[in-house]
Design an enzyme around this catalytic site. Structure first.
Site, PDB file in Angstrom:
ATOM      1  N   ALA A 138       0.798  -1.222   0.000  1.00  0.00           N
ATOM      2  CA  ALA A 138       0.000   0.000   0.000  1.00  0.00           C
ATOM      3  C   ALA A 138       0.837   1.282   0.000  1.00  0.00           C
ATOM      4  O   ALA A 138       0.336   2.345  -0.341  1.00  0.00           O
ATOM      5  CB  ALA A 138      -0.921   0.002   1.213  1.00  0.00           C
ATOM      6  N   GLU A 183       9.029 -10.972 -10.523  1.00  0.00           N
ATOM      7  CA  GLU A 183      10.482 -11.088 -10.381  1.00  0.00           C
ATOM      8  C   GLU A 183      10.990 -12.358 -11.070  1.00  0.00           C
ATOM      9  O   GLU A 183      11.981 -12.320 -11.812  1.00  0.00           O
ATOM     10  CB  GLU A 183      10.878 -11.097  -8.894  1.00  0.00           C
ATOM     11  CG  GLU A 183      12.377 -11.315  -8.718  1.00  0.00           C
ATOM     12  CD  GLU A 183      12.875 -11.111  -7.296  1.00  0.00           C
ATOM     13  OE1 GLU A 183      12.061 -11.228  -6.350  1.00  0.00           O
ATOM     14  OE2 GLU A 183      14.079 -10.836  -7.143  1.00  0.00           O
ATOM     15  N   ASP A 464      10.061  19.917 -10.063  1.00  0.00           N
ATOM     16  CA  ASP A 464      11.001  19.568  -8.994  1.00  0.00           C
ATOM     17  C   ASP A 464      11.237  20.775  -8.090  1.00  0.00           C
ATOM     18  O   ASP A 464      12.380  21.183  -7.849  1.00  0.00           O
ATOM     19  CB  ASP A 464      12.319  19.081  -9.619  1.00  0.00           C
ATOM     20  CG  ASP A 464      13.275  18.466  -8.600  1.00  0.00           C
ATOM     21  OD1 ASP A 464      12.841  18.194  -7.460  1.00  0.00           O
ATOM     22  OD2 ASP A 464      14.450  18.259  -8.940  1.00  0.00           O
TER      23      ASP A 464
HETATM   24  C1  TXA Z   1      -0.335  -1.267   5.555  1.00  0.00           C
HETATM   25  C2  TXA Z   1       0.232  -2.648   5.353  1.00  0.00           C
HETATM   26  O1  TXA Z   1      -0.801  -3.571   5.363  1.00  0.00           O
HETATM   27  C3  TXA Z   1       0.978  -2.771   4.078  1.00  0.00           C
HETATM   28  N1  TXA Z   1       1.591  -4.054   4.036  1.00  0.00           N
HETATM   29  C4  TXA Z   1       1.960  -4.635   2.904  1.00  0.00           C
HETATM   30  O2  TXA Z   1       1.805  -4.122   1.860  1.00  0.00           O
HETATM   31  O3  TXA Z   1       2.574  -5.868   3.018  1.00  0.00           O
HETATM   32  P1  TXA Z   1       4.130  -6.069   2.780  1.00  0.00           P
HETATM   33  O4  TXA Z   1       4.416  -7.420   3.292  1.00  0.00           O
HETATM   34  O5  TXA Z   1       4.970  -4.930   3.352  1.00  0.00           O
HETATM   35  O6  TXA Z   1       4.286  -6.029   1.211  1.00  0.00           O
HETATM   36  C5  TXA Z   1       3.579  -6.884   0.346  1.00  0.00           C
HETATM   37  C6  TXA Z   1       3.906  -6.514  -1.083  1.00  0.00           C
HETATM   38  O7  TXA Z   1       5.253  -6.883  -1.375  1.00  0.00           O
HETATM   39  C7  TXA Z   1       5.293  -7.423  -2.671  1.00  0.00           C
HETATM   40  N2  TXA Z   1       6.435  -8.333  -2.802  1.00  0.00           N
HETATM   41  C8  TXA Z   1       6.772  -9.385  -2.030  1.00  0.00           C
HETATM   42  N3  TXA Z   1       7.861 -10.014  -2.526  1.00  0.00           N
HETATM   43  C9  TXA Z   1       8.229  -9.325  -3.623  1.00  0.00           C
HETATM   44  C10 TXA Z   1       9.273  -9.461  -4.588  1.00  0.00           C
HETATM   45  N4  TXA Z   1      10.173 -10.448  -4.537  1.00  0.00           N
HETATM   46  N5  TXA Z   1       9.339  -8.551  -5.598  1.00  0.00           N
HETATM   47  C11 TXA Z   1       8.446  -7.545  -5.674  1.00  0.00           C
HETATM   48  N6  TXA Z   1       7.448  -7.376  -4.810  1.00  0.00           N
HETATM   49  C12 TXA Z   1       7.328  -8.252  -3.804  1.00  0.00           C
HETATM   50  C13 TXA Z   1       3.990  -8.154  -2.825  1.00  0.00           C
HETATM   51  O8  TXA Z   1       3.685  -8.346  -4.180  1.00  0.00           O
HETATM   52  C14 TXA Z   1       3.029  -7.218  -2.095  1.00  0.00           C
HETATM   53  O9  TXA Z   1       2.510  -6.262  -2.986  1.00  0.00           O
HETATM   54  C15 TXA Z   1       2.085  -1.750   3.951  1.00  0.00           C
HETATM   55  O10 TXA Z   1       3.122  -1.847   4.620  1.00  0.00           O
HETATM   56  O11 TXA Z   1       1.890  -0.842   3.151  1.00  0.00           O
HETATM   57  N1  ATP Z   2      23.509  28.092 -12.748  1.00  0.00           N
HETATM   58  C1  ATP Z   2      23.908  27.824 -11.525  1.00  0.00           C
HETATM   59  N2  ATP Z   2      24.546  28.752 -10.807  1.00  0.00           N
HETATM   60  C2  ATP Z   2      24.975  28.490  -9.552  1.00  0.00           C
HETATM   61  N3  ATP Z   2      24.819  27.317  -8.930  1.00  0.00           N
HETATM   62  C3  ATP Z   2      24.185  26.344  -9.576  1.00  0.00           C
HETATM   63  C4  ATP Z   2      23.689  26.540 -10.902  1.00  0.00           C
HETATM   64  N4  ATP Z   2      23.130  25.400 -11.302  1.00  0.00           N
HETATM   65  C5  ATP Z   2      23.244  24.527 -10.273  1.00  0.00           C
HETATM   66  N5  ATP Z   2      23.891  25.093  -9.229  1.00  0.00           N
HETATM   67  C6  ATP Z   2      24.208  24.429  -7.933  1.00  0.00           C
HETATM   68  O1  ATP Z   2      24.299  23.037  -8.078  1.00  0.00           O
HETATM   69  C7  ATP Z   2      23.281  22.341  -7.368  1.00  0.00           C
HETATM   70  C8  ATP Z   2      22.745  21.192  -8.181  1.00  0.00           C
HETATM   71  O2  ATP Z   2      22.204  21.672  -9.398  1.00  0.00           O
HETATM   72  P1  ATP Z   2      20.930  21.029 -10.081  1.00  0.00           P
HETATM   73  O3  ATP Z   2      19.789  21.062  -9.127  1.00  0.00           O
HETATM   74  O4  ATP Z   2      20.735  21.682 -11.385  1.00  0.00           O
HETATM   75  O5  ATP Z   2      21.452  19.542 -10.281  1.00  0.00           O
HETATM   76  P2  ATP Z   2      20.682  18.176 -10.093  1.00  0.00           P
HETATM   77  O6  ATP Z   2      21.665  17.094 -10.225  1.00  0.00           O
HETATM   78  O7  ATP Z   2      19.506  18.187 -10.977  1.00  0.00           O
HETATM   79  O8  ATP Z   2      20.224  18.238  -8.584  1.00  0.00           O
HETATM   80  P3  ATP Z   2      19.019  17.450  -7.895  1.00  0.00           P
HETATM   81  O9  ATP Z   2      18.501  16.475  -8.882  1.00  0.00           O
HETATM   82  O10 ATP Z   2      19.662  16.852  -6.691  1.00  0.00           O
HETATM   83  O11 ATP Z   2      18.035  18.540  -7.558  1.00  0.00           O
HETATM   84  C9  ATP Z   2      22.236  23.407  -7.072  1.00  0.00           C
HETATM   85  O12 ATP Z   2      21.519  23.131  -5.888  1.00  0.00           O
HETATM   86  C10 ATP Z   2      23.084  24.669  -6.954  1.00  0.00           C
HETATM   87  O13 ATP Z   2      23.631  24.750  -5.670  1.00  0.00           O
END
Ligand code: TXA
Ligand code: ATP
Ligand code: FE2
Length: 547
Positions: A138, A183, A464
């Protein structure tokens, strides 16, 4: 000193599991798993299952504990999963917990299930202050501890990764739970099929990927689609974890939740961490999925810090959020302090020196014409993800950034001037400024609002919006990092944009309510539809993920 003994019960969804633990030991654990005959989990059936087996599970648990010399009278508290989870299931186990607590006359402890996934990992591995990637049925969240809470840096905007995998598997004719079957299938794949890759800041969305994957089944083999689904979805969550590492400056990653059992996901996370010089931790497989031990252990931490419940407060909460919990058991001063980069360090870097190890790119300074400083942003390959995904993303984002950074400037949003574009590299104006994550104030937040308002008025969504991507140079605020930007005038896209920013406020900055208020004021002053968008932001925040 006497040991503390806590009995914990888990039963939020498919697994009914109870355990007794002490500070250092798992005394016993007993589990009864609900397996749906057809389709996925039926909440009421699962609850009936838990009701049917609760008494026998507890009886067996107490018998096993007795063999180890632990009597019911030794127990200090009864912990149970109070949420999040399926309502009927939660109510069933809460009733069992209340009965035990009353009959043994010991306190009840209401455990947040997501936090239990984290705490068991911290208990069973050397991780101390990690960025947690919690991917389960979930839930899909990137979490880290800061100032008394586990903060959510990013999360799914639609469904959890496990549920997405399970649903896709069902459509492909594979039985529940689908994760492990996907998987296994993926191992026999022959090729990668391009699928939609969607992240918004540190938030994720899996619905587009799932729809496209089901469509792809018409043209490609099940093995190839399973493989491509995994490669795409896991690359997304690993990228988000890397962004959280870059944003928080932490250097440990802990994997939690059922999907964490996946070998390919572990491999990718491990590679990402190695490349960044971070440590990667994952507990034994039995503690990844839902289990009673994690509830008992978290209950123990809570009990010892005085965090117990009265009967009146023991109502379950199907939407209980990770960041709702006041973490009474972690002392701030015991946490490793994240080294703060001084704002000045950004301005002093000599040419050629790497300025920043962003999640996506390496950033360094170069000598431009007339001895001017030029900033180079190079999107380097990420070896953890499939080469095709990697190149596609880097190429697209590089192109997008070049284009939209200029569009935004035309709309009146200060951005760096682009000097040169290569396939995976941009040369741009060096802004002699400081990321506002180091100096955010309400006044600045209002300015951010004005700027985002202008951006949205022009039809651009940044994709972002974090306090790392806004630079203050003198009086002037610049918006950078347009790799995830796009044109979109929908309320939803704009709402998610603002939601991402508010999430950074909440997860990393003190007094976030004031920052939000100030932002709203600025946003309203430059953008005519601000009210509607802000209403949508509220909705996005509240969207129930357990429907
Ligand atoms: C709120 C609670 O009920 C919920 N629990 C839960 O989701 O069960 P959990 O045991 O953490 O995760 C089950 C999920 O984990 C996935 N899963 C298990 N083995 C997996 C594997 N090898 N690769 C990808 N997914 C896997 C299953 O397909 C399933 O969707 C949660 O933590 O969100
Ligand atoms: N034009 C610029 N002038 C000055 N500093 C910059 C500039 N561009 C980037 N930076 C510096 O570099 C850092 C990373 O830049 P940017 O966010 O573009 O990269 P990124 O790899 O996409 O980062 P993230 O994905 O972690 O946000 C910025 O937080 C800033 O501090
Ligand atoms: Fe879980």
């Amino acid at each position: 000193m006497k040991n503390t003994f806590i009995l914990g019960i888990e039963g939020t969804a498919w697994n009914l599991s109870a355990a007794i633990v002490t500070e250092t030991e798992i005394i016993a654990e007993v589990t009864e798993t609900y397996k749906p005959e057809v389709g996925g989990i039926h909440p009421r059936e699962a609850a009936q299952h838990h009701a049917k087996y609760a008494a026998s599970v507890i009886k067996r648990l107490l018998a096993e504990a007795k063999e180890k010399g632990v009597e019911p009278s030794d127990l200090d508290g009864i912990a149970f999963s109070q949420g999040p989870g399926l309502g009927p299931c939660l109510r069933t186990i809460a009733t069992a917990a209340r009965m035990l607590s009353l009959s043994l006359d010991i306190p009840l402890i209401g455990v947040n299930h997501c936090i239990a996934h984290i705490e068991i990992g911290i208990w069973r591995t050397p991780a101390r202050d990690p960025v947690v990637l919690y991917v389960s049925g979930a839930n899909s969240q990137v979490i880290s501890f800061m100032e008394g809470r586990y903060r959510v840096f990013g999360e799914t905007l639609d469904i959890g990764l496990g549920n997405a995998l399970d649903k896709f598997a069902r459509r492909a004719g594979l039985p529940h739970p689908g994760g492990p079957k996907i998987e296994a299938c993926a191992k026999d794949a022959k090729r990668y099929i391009p699928l939609p890759y969607v992240i918004k800041g540190m938030d994720l969305s899996f619905s587009g990927l799932s729809t496209a994957s089901s469509e792809a089944l018409k043209k490609a083999s099940l093995e190839d689609v399973c493989y491509s689904y995994q490669e795409t979805a896991f690359a997304m969550v690993v990228e988000v974890a890397e962004r959280a590492l870059a944003h928080t400056g932490k250097n440990e990653v802990l994997l939690a939740g059922g999907v964490g059992a996946n070998t390919r996901l572990r491999e990718m996370l491990n590679e990402m961490c190695e490349a960044r010089g971070a440590k990667f931790y994952v507990p034994e497989k039995r503690f990844m999925g839902d289990n009673g031990t994690m509830i008992a252990y978290t209950g123990l931490l809570m009990y010892k810090s005085g965090n117990t419940l009265t009967l009146e407060d023991s109502r379950v909460n199907p939407n209980f959020r990770t960041d709702d919990v006041n973490v009474t058991w972690i002392k701030e001063e015991e946490m490793k302090k994240v080294p703060e980069i001084s704002p000045e360090a950004f301005l002093r870097a000599p040419p050629g020196e790497r300025l920043d190890n962003g999640a996506e790119a390496v950033i360094y300074l170069d000598e431009g014409p007339e001895g001017k400083k030029v900033l180079v942003k190079e999107r380097v390959p990420k070896l953890y993800r499939h080469k095709e995904i990697d190149e596609r993303i880097r190429r697209e984002r590089n192109r997008t950034e070049a284009r939209l950074i200029s569009e935004a400037r035309r709309a009146g949003v200060p951005t760096p001037i682009i000097y040169d574009i290569e396939e995976f590299k941009l040369k741009m104006q060096f802004i002699e400024g400081v990321p506002i994550k180091y100096l955010i104030t309400p006044e600045l937040s209002e300015k951010v609002g004005e700027l985002v308002g202008r951006l949205h008025s022009s039809g651009i969504v940044h994709g972002d919006l974090t306090t790392s991507n806004l630079l203050l140079a003198g009086e002037r605020l610049y918006l950078i990092d347009f790799g995830l930007a796009y044109f979109d005038k929908s309320l939803e896209a704009r709402g998610v944009d603002v939601h991402v920013l508010f999430q950074t406020f909440e997860s990393t900055h003190r007094g976030h309510e004031t920052l939000v208020k100030a932002f709203e004021k600025g946003y309203g002053s430059t953008f005519i539809d601000s009210k509607d968008v802000l209403k949508r932001v509220e909705e996005i925040k509240k969207r129930a993920r357990y429907a």
